[in-house]
Design a protein around this motif. Sequence first.
Motif, PDB file in Angstrom:
ATOM      1  N   PRO A   1       0.578  -0.980   0.302  1.00  0.00           N
ATOM      2  CA  PRO A   1       0.238  -0.124   0.276  1.00  0.00           C
ATOM      3  C   PRO A   1       0.745   1.373  -0.508  1.00  0.00           C
ATOM      4  O   PRO A   1       0.288   2.110  -1.072  1.00  0.00           O
ATOM      5  N   THR A   2       2.215   0.890   1.106  1.00  0.00           N
ATOM      6  CA  THR A   2       2.974   2.301   0.421  1.00  0.00           C
ATOM      7  C   THR A   2       4.209   1.547  -0.084  1.00  0.00           C
ATOM      8  O   THR A   2       4.667   0.636   0.974  1.00  0.00           O
ATOM      9  N   HIS A   3       4.401   2.099  -1.087  1.00  0.00           N
ATOM     10  CA  HIS A   3       6.154   1.685  -1.823  1.00  0.00           C
ATOM     11  C   HIS A   3       5.979   3.101  -2.046  1.00  0.00           C
ATOM     12  O   HIS A   3       6.694   3.449  -3.261  1.00  0.00           O
ATOM     13  N   ILE A   4       6.994   3.657  -1.628  1.00  0.00           N
ATOM     14  CA  ILE A   4       7.724   5.055  -1.814  1.00  0.00           C
ATOM     15  C   ILE A   4       9.666   4.661  -2.479  1.00  0.00           C
ATOM     16  O   ILE A   4      10.253   4.034  -1.453  1.00  0.00           O
ATOM     17  N   LEU A   5      10.084   5.546  -3.705  1.00  0.00           N
ATOM     18  CA  LEU A   5      11.265   5.621  -3.558  1.00  0.00           C
ATOM     19  C   LEU A   5      12.065   6.072  -2.928  1.00  0.00           C
ATOM     20  O   LEU A   5      11.721   7.409  -3.641  1.00  0.00           O
ATOM     21  N   ILE A   6      13.491   6.138  -2.487  1.00  0.00           N
ATOM     22  CA  ILE A   6      14.304   7.354  -2.213  1.00  0.00           C
ATOM     23  C   ILE A   6      15.550   6.956  -2.687  1.00  0.00           C
ATOM     24  O   ILE A   6      16.267   6.129  -2.507  1.00  0.00           O
ATOM     25  N   ILE A   7      15.574   8.522  -3.734  1.00  0.00           N
ATOM     26  CA  ILE A   7      17.622   8.387  -4.171  1.00  0.00           C
ATOM     27  C   ILE A   7      18.263   8.988  -3.928  1.00  0.00           C
ATOM     28  O   ILE A   7      17.280  10.450  -3.788  1.00  0.00           O
ATOM     29  N   PRO A   8      19.204   9.018  -4.089  1.00  0.00           N
ATOM     30  CA  PRO A   8      20.276  10.270  -4.127  1.00  0.00           C
ATOM     31  C   PRO A   8      20.194  11.257  -5.272  1.00  0.00           C
ATOM     32  O   PRO A   8      19.742  10.752  -6.113  1.00  0.00           O
ATOM     33  N   ASN A   9      19.984  12.855  -5.339  1.00  0.00           N
ATOM     34  CA  ASN A   9      20.015  13.673  -6.665  1.00  0.00           C
ATOM     35  C   ASN A   9      21.221  13.198  -7.669  1.00  0.00           C
ATOM     36  O   ASN A   9      20.749  13.123  -8.264  1.00  0.00           O
ATOM     37  N   ARG A  10      22.322  12.684  -6.615  1.00  0.00           N
ATOM     38  CA  ARG A  10      23.585  12.420  -7.562  1.00  0.00           C
ATOM     39  C   ARG A  10      23.092  10.916  -7.535  1.00  0.00           C
ATOM     40  O   ARG A  10      23.205  10.468  -7.454  1.00  0.00           O
ATOM     41  N   HIS A  11      24.230  10.413  -9.441  1.00  0.00           N
ATOM     42  CA  HIS A  11      23.472   9.432 -10.098  1.00  0.00           C
ATOM     43  C   HIS A  11      25.048   8.852  -9.651  1.00  0.00           C
ATOM     44  O   HIS A  11      25.991   8.863  -9.747  1.00  0.00           O
ATOM     45  N   ILE A  12      24.304   7.946  -8.761  1.00  0.00           N
ATOM     46  CA  ILE A  12      25.411   6.155  -8.124  1.00  0.00           C
ATOM     47  C   ILE A  12      25.024   5.475  -8.752  1.00  0.00           C
ATOM     48  O   ILE A  12      23.644   4.622  -8.650  1.00  0.00           O
ATOM     49  N   ALA A  13      24.993   4.619  -9.263  1.00  0.00           N
ATOM     50  CA  ALA A  13      24.946   3.799  -9.827  1.00  0.00           C
ATOM     51  C   ALA A  13      24.242   2.733  -8.954  1.00  0.00           C
ATOM     52  O   ALA A  13      23.133   1.719  -9.060  1.00  0.00           O
ATOM     53  N   SER A  14      24.841   2.096  -7.847  1.00  0.00           N
ATOM     54  CA  SER A  14      24.392   0.780  -6.974  1.00  0.00           C
ATOM     55  C   SER A  14      25.103   1.278  -5.330  1.00  0.00           C
ATOM     56  O   SER A  14      26.588   2.093  -5.761  1.00  0.00           O
ATOM     57  N   THR A  15      24.866   0.180  -4.398  1.00  0.00           N
ATOM     58  CA  THR A  15      25.494   0.249  -3.529  1.00  0.00           C
ATOM     59  C   THR A  15      26.911  -0.042  -3.693  1.00  0.00           C
ATOM     60  O   THR A  15      27.788   0.580  -3.279  1.00  0.00           O
TER      61      THR A  15
END
Length: 113
Positions: A37-51
Amino acid sequence: MTQNCIFCKIVAGEMPTTLLYQDEQVTAFRDIHPVAPTHILIIPNRHIASTNEAAPEDEALLGHLIGVARLLAERENIAANGYRLVINTGADGGQVVFHLHLHLLGGRKLVHP
Ligand code: AMP
């Protein structure tokens, strides 16, 4: 901004989205294919491909992603009942979009894994 990255386009305001939060470091929006029901994505503004590409100096930024997830969990009224934070990394991790993102999932009882 990295060419052809859909999440970079969302950060830049060049792709329609349900924007929930944005500051100088991170952006949050609803997942287009929600699995809770809640599915939100939080992302860095700067492009980092993955951890795998995150540098030691990105640790505060990664912590901020979690802090914003907690803020949004409170706003969504799911904090008290609980929620799940997920970062998929690489092929075996199920990562599809190669711009690091934290999934905030809640609003129902989630079964493992
Ligand atoms: P992952 O498997 O961790 O890479 O997850 C990528 C997520 O991004 C999936 O849950 C998709 O539904 C979501 N997604 C892909 N494109 C968009 C978009 N344009 N807006 C919002 N969510 C998206």
